[in-house]
Design a protein around this motif. Structure first.
Motif, short mmCIF file in Angstrom:
data_model
loop_
_atom_site.label_atom_id
_atom_site.label_comp_id
_atom_site.label_asym_id
_atom_site.label_seq_id
_atom_site.Cartn_x
_atom_site.Cartn_y
_atom_site.Cartn_z
N ILE A 15 0.87 -1.17 0.00
CA ILE A 15 0.00 0.00 0.00
C ILE A 15 0.91 1.22 0.00
O ILE A 15 1.74 1.39 0.89
CB ILE A 15 -0.92 0.00 1.23
N TYR A 16 0.78 2.06 -1.04
CA TYR A 16 1.66 3.20 -1.24
C TYR A 16 0.85 4.49 -1.30
O TYR A 16 -0.22 4.52 -1.91
CB TYR A 16 2.44 3.05 -2.56
N GLU A 17 1.39 5.55 -0.69
CA GLU A 17 0.72 6.85 -0.70
C GLU A 17 1.64 7.90 -1.30
O GLU A 17 2.85 7.91 -1.06
CB GLU A 17 0.34 7.27 0.72
N LEU A 19 3.07 11.29 -1.10
CA LEU A 19 3.20 12.21 0.02
C LEU A 19 3.71 13.59 -0.37
O LEU A 19 3.74 14.49 0.45
CB LEU A 19 4.12 11.59 1.09
N MET A 103 -10.33 11.42 -0.58
CA MET A 103 -9.24 10.48 -0.85
C MET A 103 -9.35 9.98 -2.28
O MET A 103 -10.44 9.90 -2.84
CB MET A 103 -9.28 9.29 0.11
N LYS A 105 -7.89 6.82 -4.97
CA LYS A 105 -7.17 5.57 -5.16
C LYS A 105 -6.93 5.39 -6.65
O LYS A 105 -7.85 5.48 -7.46
CB LYS A 105 -7.97 4.38 -4.63
N ARG A 139 -5.39 12.97 0.07
CA ARG A 139 -4.61 11.73 0.16
C ARG A 139 -4.82 10.92 -1.12
O ARG A 139 -5.94 10.69 -1.53
CB ARG A 139 -5.04 10.89 1.35
N TYR A 141 -3.51 7.29 -2.94
CA TYR A 141 -2.81 6.04 -2.68
C TYR A 141 -3.10 5.01 -3.77
O TYR A 141 -3.96 5.19 -4.62
CB TYR A 141 -3.17 5.50 -1.30
N TYR A 154 6.65 3.60 -8.85
CA TYR A 154 5.86 4.38 -7.89
C TYR A 154 6.78 5.05 -6.88
O TYR A 154 6.58 6.22 -6.53
CB TYR A 154 4.85 3.49 -7.17
N PHE A 159 5.85 8.01 -4.27
CA PHE A 159 4.97 7.23 -3.41
C PHE A 159 5.82 6.54 -2.33
O PHE A 159 6.93 6.09 -2.62
CB PHE A 159 4.23 6.14 -4.21
N LYS A 161 5.80 3.57 0.77
CA LYS A 161 5.09 2.38 1.24
C LYS A 161 4.60 2.60 2.66
O LYS A 161 5.37 2.94 3.56
CB LYS A 161 6.01 1.16 1.18
N LEU A 162 3.29 2.39 2.85
CA LEU A 162 2.68 2.54 4.16
C LEU A 162 2.54 1.20 4.87
O LEU A 162 2.55 1.13 6.09
CB LEU A 162 1.30 3.18 4.06
#
Length: 172
Positions: A15-17, A19, A103, A105, A139, A141, A154, A159, A161-162
């Motif tokens: 799971i990548y965001e 930032l 958000m 996705k 946000r 992701y 990514y 991005f 990794k969360l």
């Protein structure tokens, strides 16, 4: 382990965001054009791309049915929007964007294998990030297969990794 003689398929998903506040560092191919799937003509291009990606693995009939089924969702207002990346009038990739409650996705990102490493993927992601931010999204992701090479792209794009999740599939 096997259940009733059936071995599972295990997938590790990251799971990548995104930032960063800025996308000016994203230098994709500036010759590509992004179009949202809003009519049957663009939907036909999604079918074309789906066949390139999955025909061998899933079969032509399945790919066509899946693409048109997904297309019906894209042609409706609200929910998931799908975009196709074109270069010189040819479709080279596709990606979905789902925005809800501030958000976003990014989903189903794919570039034709013969067109990878030419900046189309970066251009597609930059386009979606800028679009999401223009709609007030805070946000952004995505979820990707940890075995997939796109995760390196990514990371290069900003991005982080969360976390990670594991999925187990049994094909019955």
């Amino acid at each position: 382990h096997e259940v009733d003689g059936i071995a599972p398929e295990v997938s590790r998903l990251g799971i990548y965001e995104f930032l960063s506040e800025d996308t000016s560092h994203l230098n994709g191919n500036d010759e590509c054009v992004m179009k949202q799937i809003v009519n049957e003509e663009v939907l036909d291009d999604l079918v074309f791309l789906d066949l390139i990606h999955d025909r061998e693995r899933l079969g032509e009939d399945f790919c066509k049915r899946r693409a048109y089924r997904r297309g019906r969702v894209y042609l409706k207002e609200g929910g998931v929007d799908s975009y196709i990346c074109y270069h010189e009038g040819r479709p080279v990739g596709n990606v979905d964007l789902f925005i809800y409650n501030g958000m976003a996705k990014i989903e189903d990102f794919a570039v034709i294998p013969s067109e990878q490493r030419k900046g189309y993927g970066t251009a597609m992601i930059k386009y979606l990030i800028d679009l999401a931010k223009s709609k007030g999204v805070k946000r952004i992701y995505l979820v990707t297969d940890e075995e997939d090479t796109a995760k390196e792209m990514y990371r290069k794009l900003g991005f982080e990794k969360l976390g990670e999740k594991v999925e187990i599939f049994y094909y019955l």
